[in-house]
Structure formats: C-alpha cells, structure tokens
Design an enzyme around this catalytic site. Structure first.
Site, PDB file in Angstrom:
ATOM      1  N   PHE A 277       0.846  -1.190   0.000  1.00 51.63           N
ATOM      2  CA  PHE A 277       0.000   0.000   0.000  1.00 51.63           C
ATOM      3  C   PHE A 277       0.886   1.246   0.000  1.00 51.63           C
ATOM      4  O   PHE A 277       1.682   1.464   0.916  1.00 51.63           O
ATOM      5  CB  PHE A 277      -0.907  -0.011   1.239  1.00 51.63           C
ATOM      6  CG  PHE A 277      -1.842   1.173   1.324  1.00 51.63           C
ATOM      7  CD1 PHE A 277      -2.921   1.303   0.455  1.00 51.63           C
ATOM      8  CD2 PHE A 277      -1.661   2.148   2.293  1.00 51.63           C
ATOM      9  CE1 PHE A 277      -3.790   2.388   0.539  1.00 51.63           C
ATOM     10  CE2 PHE A 277      -2.529   3.239   2.397  1.00 51.63           C
ATOM     11  CZ  PHE A 277      -3.591   3.354   1.517  1.00 51.63           C
ATOM     12  N   ASP A 363     -23.898 -24.437 -11.345  1.00 48.37           N
ATOM     13  CA  ASP A 363     -22.593 -23.963 -10.874  1.00 48.37           C
ATOM     14  C   ASP A 363     -21.590 -23.971 -12.030  1.00 48.37           C
ATOM     15  O   ASP A 363     -21.970 -23.949 -13.211  1.00 48.37           O
ATOM     16  CB  ASP A 363     -22.152 -24.824  -9.676  1.00 48.37           C
ATOM     17  CG  ASP A 363     -21.268 -24.073  -8.694  1.00 48.37           C
ATOM     18  OD1 ASP A 363     -20.071 -23.931  -8.976  1.00 48.37           O
ATOM     19  OD2 ASP A 363     -21.780 -23.614  -7.650  1.00 48.37           O
ATOM     20  N   ASP A 364     -20.334 -23.994 -11.708  1.00 48.30           N
ATOM     21  CA  ASP A 364     -19.217 -23.901 -12.651  1.00 48.30           C
ATOM     22  C   ASP A 364     -19.357 -24.888 -13.824  1.00 48.30           C
ATOM     23  O   ASP A 364     -19.850 -26.001 -13.648  1.00 48.30           O
ATOM     24  CB  ASP A 364     -17.952 -24.229 -11.850  1.00 48.30           C
ATOM     25  CG  ASP A 364     -16.700 -23.760 -12.537  1.00 48.30           C
ATOM     26  OD1 ASP A 364     -16.788 -23.307 -13.683  1.00 48.30           O
ATOM     27  OD2 ASP A 364     -15.628 -23.838 -11.903  1.00 48.30           O
ATOM     28  N   TRP A 473     -21.393 -15.362  -7.096  1.00 46.18           N
ATOM     29  CA  TRP A 473     -20.197 -14.602  -7.480  1.00 46.18           C
ATOM     30  C   TRP A 473     -18.998 -15.206  -6.755  1.00 46.18           C
ATOM     31  O   TRP A 473     -18.807 -14.981  -5.567  1.00 46.18           O
ATOM     32  CB  TRP A 473     -20.379 -13.137  -7.089  1.00 46.18           C
ATOM     33  CG  TRP A 473     -19.235 -12.255  -7.472  1.00 46.18           C
ATOM     34  CD1 TRP A 473     -17.949 -12.321  -7.008  1.00 46.18           C
ATOM     35  CD2 TRP A 473     -19.250 -11.160  -8.398  1.00 46.18           C
ATOM     36  NE1 TRP A 473     -17.165 -11.353  -7.589  1.00 46.18           N
ATOM     37  CE2 TRP A 473     -17.939 -10.625  -8.444  1.00 46.18           C
ATOM     38  CE3 TRP A 473     -20.253 -10.583  -9.190  1.00 46.18           C
ATOM     39  CZ2 TRP A 473     -17.605  -9.532  -9.238  1.00 46.18           C
ATOM     40  CZ3 TRP A 473     -19.906  -9.498  -9.976  1.00 46.18           C
ATOM     41  CH2 TRP A 473     -18.601  -8.984  -9.999  1.00 46.18           C
ATOM     42  N   SER A 521     -16.062 -17.312  -2.094  1.00 50.32           N
ATOM     43  CA  SER A 521     -14.645 -17.260  -2.421  1.00 50.32           C
ATOM     44  C   SER A 521     -14.047 -18.555  -1.899  1.00 50.32           C
ATOM     45  O   SER A 521     -13.629 -18.622  -0.742  1.00 50.32           O
ATOM     46  CB  SER A 521     -13.996 -16.042  -1.750  1.00 50.32           C
ATOM     47  OG  SER A 521     -12.594 -16.134  -1.877  1.00 50.32           O
ATOM     48  N   GLY A 522     -14.087 -19.584  -2.739  1.00 51.13           N
ATOM     49  CA  GLY A 522     -13.674 -20.900  -2.257  1.00 51.13           C
ATOM     50  C   GLY A 522     -14.416 -21.159  -0.959  1.00 51.13           C
ATOM     51  O   GLY A 522     -13.823 -21.491   0.060  1.00 51.13           O
ATOM     52  N   GLY A 523     -15.727 -20.917  -0.981  1.00 50.23           N
ATOM     53  CA  GLY A 523     -16.516 -20.928   0.249  1.00 50.23           C
ATOM     54  C   GLY A 523     -16.461 -19.560   0.892  1.00 50.23           C
ATOM     55  O   GLY A 523     -16.784 -18.553   0.274  1.00 50.23           O
ATOM     56  N   ASP A 528     -17.301 -10.885   4.389  1.00 49.14           N
ATOM     57  CA  ASP A 528     -17.106  -9.622   5.107  1.00 49.14           C
ATOM     58  C   ASP A 528     -18.272  -8.689   4.837  1.00 49.14           C
ATOM     59  O   ASP A 528     -19.059  -8.892   3.899  1.00 49.14           O
ATOM     60  CB  ASP A 528     -15.771  -8.981   4.703  1.00 49.14           C
ATOM     61  CG  ASP A 528     -15.672  -8.734   3.209  1.00 49.14           C
ATOM     62  OD1 ASP A 528     -16.446  -7.903   2.699  1.00 49.14           O
ATOM     63  OD2 ASP A 528     -14.827  -9.379   2.538  1.00 49.14           O
ATOM     64  N   ASP A 542     -16.723 -23.971   1.724  1.00 49.53           N
ATOM     65  CA  ASP A 542     -16.808 -25.102   0.796  1.00 49.53           C
ATOM     66  C   ASP A 542     -16.984 -26.404   1.567  1.00 49.53           C
ATOM     67  O   ASP A 542     -17.245 -27.447   0.975  1.00 49.53           O
ATOM     68  CB  ASP A 542     -15.541 -25.192  -0.061  1.00 49.53           C
ATOM     69  CG  ASP A 542     -15.695 -24.410  -1.355  1.00 49.53           C
ATOM     70  OD1 ASP A 542     -16.820 -23.968  -1.645  1.00 49.53           O
ATOM     71  OD2 ASP A 542     -14.687 -24.227  -2.066  1.00 49.53           O
ATOM     72  N   GLU A 608     -35.273 -41.108   1.805  1.00 52.83           N
ATOM     73  CA  GLU A 608     -34.541 -39.835   1.907  1.00 52.83           C
ATOM     74  C   GLU A 608     -35.324 -38.705   1.224  1.00 52.83           C
ATOM     75  O   GLU A 608     -35.400 -37.587   1.735  1.00 52.83           O
ATOM     76  CB  GLU A 608     -33.148 -39.963   1.283  1.00 52.83           C
ATOM     77  CG  GLU A 608     -32.175 -40.758   2.136  1.00 52.83           C
ATOM     78  CD  GLU A 608     -30.864 -41.055   1.422  1.00 52.83           C
ATOM     79  OE1 GLU A 608     -29.813 -40.993   2.076  1.00 52.83           O
ATOM     80  OE2 GLU A 608     -30.889 -41.347   0.203  1.00 52.83           O
TER      81      GLU A 608
HETATM   82  C1  GLA Z   1     -15.520 -22.694  -5.455  1.00 52.19           C
HETATM   83  C2  GLA Z   1     -16.848 -22.570  -4.740  1.00 52.19           C
HETATM   84  C3  GLA Z   1     -17.641 -23.855  -4.937  1.00 52.19           C
HETATM   85  C4  GLA Z   1     -17.847 -24.091  -6.402  1.00 52.19           C
HETATM   86  C5  GLA Z   1     -16.515 -24.124  -7.126  1.00 52.19           C
HETATM   87  C6  GLA Z   1     -16.699 -24.173  -8.632  1.00 52.19           C
HETATM   88  O1  GLA Z   1     -14.703 -23.623  -4.840  1.00 52.19           O
HETATM   89  O2  GLA Z   1     -16.679 -22.276  -3.398  1.00 52.19           O
HETATM   90  O3  GLA Z   1     -18.875 -23.763  -4.256  1.00 52.19           O
HETATM   91  O4  GLA Z   1     -18.668 -23.080  -6.937  1.00 52.19           O
HETATM   92  O5  GLA Z   1     -15.716 -22.999  -6.821  1.00 52.19           O
HETATM   93  O6  GLA Z   1     -15.509 -24.211  -9.308  1.00 52.19           O
END
Ligand code: GLA
Length: 722
Positions: A277, A363-364, A473, A521-523, A528, A542, A608
């Site tokens: 910074f 998803d992805d 996102w 963000s990767g879970g 924040d 995740d 189930e």
């Molecule tokens: C991240 C997210 C997951 C999923 C993957 C897809 O890890 O946290 O929930 O969306 O990306 O690549």
C-alpha cells in the site's frame, strides 16, 4: 441529541442506547481519546495523567514541558512521527520523503443522518454524524474523522477522509479507520482464524506486552483471518461482562491489532493493510478509508454479536432480498461438478422441483471451454453445445418447471487458456518478465482498470439478462502479483482493485434490482461486511460437513447474521471430510443459514426423498423466526459435547432451540442446554412433545438432551409461550 460537543471542556460525547464514547481536543489541539464503554455520565478527562517519562518526547510547541507525551497519552487518531512509538493509524509521506505528521484540531460538524462514503460500502443509515477536522498545516494534510451512530444497536461507525491541501503529491503508506486507546484494563483478544474449508475458528487469548496482529496480505479479506476483532474483559462470558468489537466494511487486505504498551495501556486498531500500500494523493484530492463498525456490550459476547448481526442485516445488507426468506435452492456443484449436459441439468431441475425446492443453481462449467478448472475463465459466453441451447432456453425450461434459475460466475478471474487472455494478456495482474503465481491454474484480472471491469460487466450482464434470478459470485484465489499495466503507481492497485469490484457490483445491483447475488470465495474466503453490502448472502464454506459447519457457523455468528450464511445439505459420506451424518443433523445445521441442497437427487432413496420434502416444509415454517429472531449461542462447539443455539422471537412469544450432539460415550452424563432470551416467569410448550417448561428453569438448569445411542444426533424444540 446523541452527539454533543461541550464547549467549556472541548469534549465530544457520543451516546448510543447503552454506550458512551468520548474524546477531547485538548489545550494543545491534540485529539485525545477518553472513553468507550457502558454508558457513563460526566466528563472523563480526569483519566488523563502527565508524568515525566524518559525517552518519551513532547511536542515542540510545549517548550521544555516534559510531562506531556503522545507516547503515553490515549489518542484518537495517532500518526507517525509525533513521538508516539506505538503503532500509528496514519503514515503519510511528503514529497521529500518525510513520514511525520502532526495533526491538530481544527473544527467539527454534527448533523442528522449517517455520512456515506463515495464508492465504498458502509452502514447506509443511522441517526447522526460527527465530523472532526484535524490538520497538519505544514504538511498540507487535512484529516476528517467521521463517526456515525445506529443508536438502538449500540453501533458507532468510523471512517477517515484524508485530503491533500498542499501543493505536492503525498503518499499514504498506512491508513486505518479506527484506533482505540485504553489507559487501564486487562483484556482478552478474540479473533477468527481459519483456512479453506475451515473458516472462522475462534481464538481467545490474553492481550499482553507486544503486538497481536491479524490481517490479510492477499488482496482479499481471506479465509485466514476474518476482519473482525473483539476485545473483552478477562472475565467476560457469552452473557456477562464487557466487550467491544471492530468489524471492517471492506473486502480487500486489512490489518487489525492489539498492543499493550510500556505503561500497560492497550491500543486496538483496524484498517487497510499496509502490505503493498503506497497510495498517491494529488493536491486537492481526497482518500477515503473504508469504514469500521464498532459496538460495545456489557452483557457479554452474545449481546455484542446480536448488535453486529442486526447492524449487518438491517443497515449494511440492502435491496429486495434483505428481509425476504431466501429461496430453497439446489446447487449442481457437489451433485455433478463439471460433468453435466443440458439433459442432466434439466433432469436435476425436475428432480429438485419434485422435492419442493424453489430454485436450481447451475454452478461452474457452463461457459467457454470449461470442463475442468484449468481453462475458460474470462469467456462468459454459454457453451451451447453442452447446455443444449442458450442460457435463455435453459432458464425458460427451468422456469417452466416452476423453479427459479441461478448461475455461477467468477468475474474477477482469467485462465491463460481463454480467449480473453489470448486477446488481452495485459489485463491480468502480472508483471512483465516475471512469471506469475498460478493458483487453481488461474490469474486475477486487473479490476483496478475500468476497461477490464467494463468488458467483464458487459459479458455478465448479457447472460443475466437471459432470465437469471440468482448469481453466485465466486473468487477462487488470492492476489500474489500486485502489478497493473494500467498505472505506474503499483501501491494503489490493491485498493483500486476493490473499488473496481464494488463499482461492478453496484452497477449490477442497480441494473438488476431483483437479482439475488450470493458471494463466494472458495466458500467463505471473502465473508465480510463489504461484500454483504452488495450480496445479501455469502457461501459460508466449501466444507458442507454438518459437524465442521457447526464450528464454522458458530465463528461466523460473532459478526454476521444467519440470513447471510450460505448453508446447504449435501450427500454423505461428506465430500470434504468423509463424515457420515444423518439428514436430520444436516438439515438442522443448514437451516441456520440460507438453506438449500448440494447433491444429486437421483441418488437419493425414496425414504430420503420423503424426509427432504418434510425438511423443506419445516424450513419454510421456521425460516421467518430463524431470520428475524434473536440468535443465541447456547454452547461452544469447540469445547462442549453438545452444540446448541436458539432463535427467539423479539417479543419472546416463540423460540427454536437446536442441539447437535458431538460426543457419545458409554454411560453418558446428561447434557443440559441452558436457554437464553425467554420471558422470565413465563411457560413454554414444546410443539412436538406437548411438554410445558418453566422459562426460569430453561434459563437456569436447561433442557436435558436425550441420551440416545449413536453419534451426532440433532434435536429441535419449538417452544411457544402459553
Ligand atoms: C468454489 C466454490 C464452490 C464451487 C466451485 C466451482 O470452490 O466455493 O462452491 O462453486 O468454486 O468451481
């Protein structure tokens, strides 16, 4: 008036419902911090003492006065170069390289309503604002300290505007939003550390000599430390004792610390990371330091959390979805990862509809060349061959099944194997002649450049316009190569990047006000209050294992409301840690969040499926109370054999008490869940058993948790006042 200025003593007094905050512009024009804590009537300047302290110097204008030193006095906004050798809140470097800055009081303003910050997220409403103007005339620097109040929640927000009033450029090397100095007290520091898949573990340790510091040098708030820090008296518990918190409304790197000094005084700080910074501020320009939310409680950590949860839920989160119970969704990720086609997704949707789910989230893997996580990011055009048509067609088909339709994006990223990178390699954060750090085989796009943001925006908007109700996102790496081809000032890139992100989100929320956005963000790597200003919910981790989630959601609850916590029921054995838990445990845990499923319904047995249909019904019934009720943590999943928590209606008429057993042993002692927040003297009936309990008993002895065979059992008591 909650904010007053007492002219005779030059004391500023901020009152919230239960707290008082005081500072004083002293006779030398130095702004000294006097008090922050439970409501206190009267001037607190008596706490100031002055002794001749060797090696602690004095300001020049005091002549040979040796008993006044900024190294020993409690300050409101300490700066580098004043003879205070503790951690400064501001380091500003002049054109000739001097970093000292001597701020003195110039004036103030009090007005109704809460200040806002251009281009930055912040608490968007409140009662009053106090602006205190400080200046170092020789350095050409003006600093405005901003204070806002949300009185009933005991919230005081702080931000800082730094303006260059000189004739030469200055550089900011450190800019914090909040500093608190305490002349007395022995404290514990509570912070939230973690890693991918195991976010926001609670750590409590004694403050002592030396500095305790958390932060993020990753360009994002991070899994590693959450931008939330609590200072508590040593004997403070969940329900008793004094404590206070700082929570950053920002999604980039941060810095937070607690330091006990040579005179046993304690300084607590929070603001922007110093890492990489070096922000230039030209003559006439202003720099805005992102906001810190503060709250103080004398009723323990539980009340402090409720203040923060409610502040985020009602005064940070905005838009249509703020108060609405979120749709029950089924997300395709754990159910099929990258291996799907249009037929499979349509089948998934059909099966989801059959279970009673409200929304299908793809998803992805639906765009560009993206059949694994090595390519395609940056190319946000549908892979129509894979989807069996356009996004519009898919969305229409899913809508026709009576479901809403959601889709995944990772707008800030690019793979080297993408059309975007081939066309614009200079749009990635990457220095010439230096090989960048790859993470998940992807690079970060340079969102500090408006043209990059505009380009990605137009792609994302074109897809959203095709009938998308929900957008996930994502953001799946940290920033390692801080180098933009769009500027010669690399020290501004990380801050400008976050402004670019916020601009994008601002535009998207304005163009699509009905769109529900879930941050990720990767879970929970960017969980924040800054993100929550734009995305009313965030995928919490995740890790969808219910037992790990108990800890993750427990830690998250210290600063954030359950309505923002993305939580799903997934298949067992769990994909992240292999644990097997019952559907009832998984459902109970996910219900204390936004709720949904992350599995392939085709793999479920008929029993189930029936249980899930019932679970969704229970969720619909309980969701209003879960979202609007007061959340109480009733045990600590890090140490107790049972994790218990509850939601209590604000009028005390109803409560939901949840418990999940974490340990089982032969000849097990009985665990009692001690309730909180019920109406003293009242009686409550449990819906399932019909049993009537005295509230006083529930809040002292507790409810006995059944001693049943087997590990991990979930219990819910739905209590209603009789
Ligand atoms: C991240 C997210 C997951 C999923 C993957 C897809 O890890 O946290 O929930 O969306 O990306 O690549």
């Amino acid at each position: 008036m909650a904010i007053t200025y007492r002219k005779e003593t030059c004391i500023f007094n901020i009152e919230t419902r239960h707290t008082t905050y005081q500072m004083m512009a002293d006779s030398h024009g130095v702004l000294l911090h006097l008090y922050y804590g439970p409501k206190a009537d009267g001037d607190m300047d008596y706490i100031l003492t002055g002794y001749d302290r060797g090696f602690s110097g004095s300001p020049y204008d005091l002549g040979n006065e040796r008993t006044y030193s900024l190294d020993a006095l409690p300050q409101e906004y300490p700066t580098e170069g004043t003879g205070d050798f503790r951690s400064p809140a501001l380091i500003a470097e002049s054109a000739d390289g001097f970093r000292g800055c001597d701020l003195r009081y110039e004036g103030y303003e009090i007005f109704e309503g809460k200040y806002s910050l251009p281009e930055l997220p912040a608490v968007y409403d409140g009662q009053e604002t106090l602006k205190i103007r400080l200046a170092d005339k020789a350095a050409g620097l003006e600093v405005e300290l901003l204070y806002g109040t949300v009185e009933d929640l005991d919230i005081i927000t702080r931000s800082v505007v730094i303006t260059n009033r000189g004739e030469k450029k200055i550089h900011l090397l450190k800019a914090l939003a909040a500093n608190l100095d305490f002349v007395s007290g022995e404290f514990d520091i509570i912070s939230f550390y973690g890693r991918h898949g195991m976010e926001r573990n609670l750590q409590r340790r004694a403050a002592g000599h030396g500095e305790f510091r958390i932060g993020s040098r990753r360009g994002t708030s991070s899994h590693e430390y959450n931008p939330l820090l609590i200072l508590a008296d040593r004997n403070t518990t969940e329900r008793t004792g004094k404590c206070l918190a700082m929570e950053f409304v920002y999604s980039g790197g941060f810095n937070a610390s607690v330091e006990t000094d040579q005179y046993n005084q304690t300084r607590m700080q929070m603001g922007l990371a110093e890492h990489d910074f070096d922000y230039p501020v030209a003559p006439g320009e202003s720099f805005y330091v992102p906001e810190v939310i503060m709250s103080a409680s004398s009723e323990g950590l539980g009340k402090l959390s409720q203040n923060l949860q409610e502040c985020v839920r009602k005064h940070v989160i905005r838009g249509k979805w703020r108060d609405i119970v979120r749709p029950v969704l089924l997300n395709s990720w754990e159910g099929c990862y990258f291996s799907f086609d249009g037929a499979k997704i349509r089948q998934l949707a059909k099966n989801a509809a059959d279970l009673g789910v409200d929304m299908l989230v793809l998803d992805d893997g639906w765009f560009g060349k993206r059949d694994d996580d090595n390519s395609g990011l940056g190319d946000w055009t549908a892979n129509e061959k894979k989807l069996g048509g356009t996004v519009k067609k898919l969305s229409d088909d899913i809508h026709a099944m009576g479901l809403l339709f959601g889709i995944w994006f990772e707008p800030e990223m690019v793979n080297e194997d993408s059309d975007l990178y081939r066309a614009h390699p200079e749009w990635a954060l990457e220095a010439d002649g230096h090989r960048p750090v790859r993470s998940r085989n992807q690079l970060v796009l340079d969102f500090s450049r408006p043209e990059v943001v505009d380009h990605v925006y137009s792609q994302v908007r074109d897809i959203v316009a095709q009938g998308v109700d929900y957008l996930k996102w994502d953001y799946n790496r940290s920033i390692a190569d801080v180098f933009s081809h769009g500027t010669k000032q690399q020290g501004r890139v990380l801050y400008d990047y976050i402004l670019g992100l916020y601009r994008f989100l601002d535009r998207l929320t304005k163009e699509f006000p009905d769109l529900l956005i879930e941050g990720c963000s990767g879970g929970g790597g960017r969980f924040d209050a800054g993100m929550l200003y734009y995305t009313p919910q965030i995928w919490c981790s995740d890790n969808s294992d219910a037992i790990d989630r108990l800890r993750i959601q427990y830690g998250t609850s210290f600063g954030y409301p359950v309505s923002a916590v993305g939580a799903h029921v997934s298949a067992v054995p769990n994909e992240q840690c292999g644990r097997v838990t019952s559907l009832s445990v998984r459902g109970t845990v996910a219900m204390s969040g936004t709720f949904g499923y992350e599995l392939d319904p085709a793999k479920l047995s008929d029993e189930e499926k029936a249980e899930i249909r019932e679970q969704i019904g229970t969720r619909r019934r309980l969701a209003p109370l879960i979202n609007d009720g007061l959340c109480y943590r009733l045990s600590d999943p890090f140490t107790d054999p049972v994790c218990a928590w509850s939601f209590v209606a604000r009028d005390g008429a109803k409560a939901i008490v949840n418990a999940v057993t974490l340990e089982n042993h032969c000849n097990n002692p009985v665990s009692y869940v001690v309730c909180a927040g019920l109406e003293a003297g009242a009686r409550y009936r449990d819906a399932a058993s019909g049993k009537v309990y005295p509230a006083d008993g529930l809040m002292t002895v507790g409810i006995p948790v059944p001693n049943e065979m087997g590990e991990y059992r979930a219990y819910t008591w739905e209590l209603e006042k009789v």
